[in-house]
Design an enzyme around this catalytic site. Structure first.
Site, PDB file in Angstrom:
ATOM      1  N   SER A  96     -71.886 -78.909   4.770  1.00  0.00           N
ATOM      2  CA  SER A  96     -71.951 -78.311   3.444  1.00  0.00           C
ATOM      3  C   SER A  96     -71.460 -76.859   3.450  1.00  0.00           C
ATOM      4  O   SER A  96     -70.345 -76.582   3.893  1.00  0.00           O
ATOM      5  CB  SER A  96     -73.378 -78.432   2.901  1.00  0.00           C
ATOM      6  OG  SER A  96     -73.419 -78.240   1.503  1.00  0.00           O
ATOM      7  N   ASP A 218     -71.029 -88.456  -3.671  1.00  0.00           N
ATOM      8  CA  ASP A 218     -71.799 -87.286  -3.269  1.00  0.00           C
ATOM      9  C   ASP A 218     -72.193 -86.531  -4.528  1.00  0.00           C
ATOM     10  O   ASP A 218     -71.329 -86.011  -5.246  1.00  0.00           O
ATOM     11  CB  ASP A 218     -70.966 -86.401  -2.336  1.00  0.00           C
ATOM     12  CG  ASP A 218     -71.736 -85.215  -1.767  1.00  0.00           C
ATOM     13  OD1 ASP A 218     -72.766 -84.835  -2.349  1.00  0.00           O
ATOM     14  OD2 ASP A 218     -71.294 -84.660  -0.751  1.00  0.00           O
ATOM     15  N   HIS A 246     -75.112 -86.716   0.429  1.00  0.00           N
ATOM     16  CA  HIS A 246     -74.587 -85.443   0.914  1.00  0.00           C
ATOM     17  C   HIS A 246     -74.956 -85.181   2.375  1.00  0.00           C
ATOM     18  O   HIS A 246     -74.583 -84.148   2.915  1.00  0.00           O
ATOM     19  CB  HIS A 246     -75.130 -84.305   0.032  1.00  0.00           C
ATOM     20  CG  HIS A 246     -74.477 -82.986   0.254  1.00  0.00           C
ATOM     21  ND1 HIS A 246     -73.119 -82.780   0.108  1.00  0.00           N
ATOM     22  CD2 HIS A 246     -75.002 -81.783   0.629  1.00  0.00           C
ATOM     23  CE1 HIS A 246     -72.830 -81.516   0.365  1.00  0.00           C
ATOM     24  NE2 HIS A 246     -73.947 -80.883   0.701  1.00  0.00           N
TER      25      HIS A 246
END
Length: 270
Positions: A96, A218, A246
């Site tokens: 991320s 996602d 995610h």
């Protein structure tokens, strides 16, 4: 000074392979989130695990808002960890927002990374006139307000959103517990830095060989963002996974590990 830096970020080294992988967790998480995938690499590689200041077993006293009000403060910590461990030409594995932190490291110190792996990356989370990041500014401000008013409520809301419907309930519960374990004030400030960041202009500066892992669905990062990153980063390849959510390194460990291993091994053989 070495002990200060390693203690500050609760650095742990696992395995004794010749090639090093440094694992950088995402927002709201800690190094324990890699526990599902690291067994696939521990025998062959040396893994460097750490917590960002404010997460896990990091030194909360080391947090200073003026340092961490942009991603560059977190970038500097990674550089210091790698310098203390005398690391160069490692594989960077970032989840991320850590993908962008790693990118900043690679731009400033390109010799540190042999290659980069980005899981669910995004250079910009907000919807702009020329870019669909997935979030309206008003939605983000509501999330930040929720974090201030009811942090545990925010955690219980975000965990299933991030993990996705396909994930086992226990994994979602574990993620929620990790969210709650982070320092609320620091987490809220990190969230603001994360969601209001925009590093699209820096993408063409990244020259490191990069793998982009984009989940099929996602809720945090829209699918087209992976395409955007691939088009913007010269030496990159994009893999759209079957996994949804995610956190594929938690919910779909086999698929994630296989793709990462293929990228590392095929590239090292060149």
């Amino acid at each position: 000074m070495k002990m200060d830096i390693l203690q500050r970020n609760n650095v742990n080294v696992v395995g004794d392979g010749d090639q090093t992988i440094i694992c950088a967790h995402g927002f709201g998480c800690e190094q324990s989130m890699w526990q599902y995938i690291t067994p696939a690499f521990a025998e062959k590689y040396r893994l460097v695990l750490f917590d960002y200041v404010g997460a896990g077993g990091s030194d909360l006293q080391a947090y200073h808002k003026e340092k961490y009000n942009t991603l560059h403060g977190y970038k500097q910590d990674i550089i210091e960890i790698m310098d203390e461990l005398n690391l160069e030409k490692v594989i960077f594995l970032g989840h991320s927002i850590s993908s962008m932190i790693g990118m900043l490291v690679a731009i400033e110190r390109p010799e540190l990374f042999e290659k980069m792996i980005m899981i669910g990356p995004s250079p910009c989370y907000l919807n702009k006139e020329d870019f669909n990041g997935g979030f309206e500014e008003s939605d983000v401000r509501e999330l930040l307000e929720m974090m201030e008013m009811n942090f545990s409520g925010w955690a219980s809301y975000m965990a299933p959103v991030g993990m996705g419907e396909e994930a086992a309930p226990q994994l979602t519960e574990d993620l929620e517990k990790v969210f709650v374990s982070t320092n609320p004030k620091i987490a809220r400030e990190f969230a603001e830095v994360t969601f209001f960041s925009d590093y699209r202009e820096q993408l063409p500066q990244l020259q490191t060989n990069t793998l982009i892992l984009q989940c099929a669905e996602d809720s945090i990062v829209p699918k087209h963002v992976g395409d955007y990153l691939h088009q913007s980063i010269e030496n990159s390849q994009l893999v759209v996974m079957n996994a949804k959510g995610h956190y594929p390194h938690i919910s779909h460990t086999s698929e994630t590990a296989a793709i990462i291993a293929d990228f590392i091994e095929s590239d090292l053989a060149i």
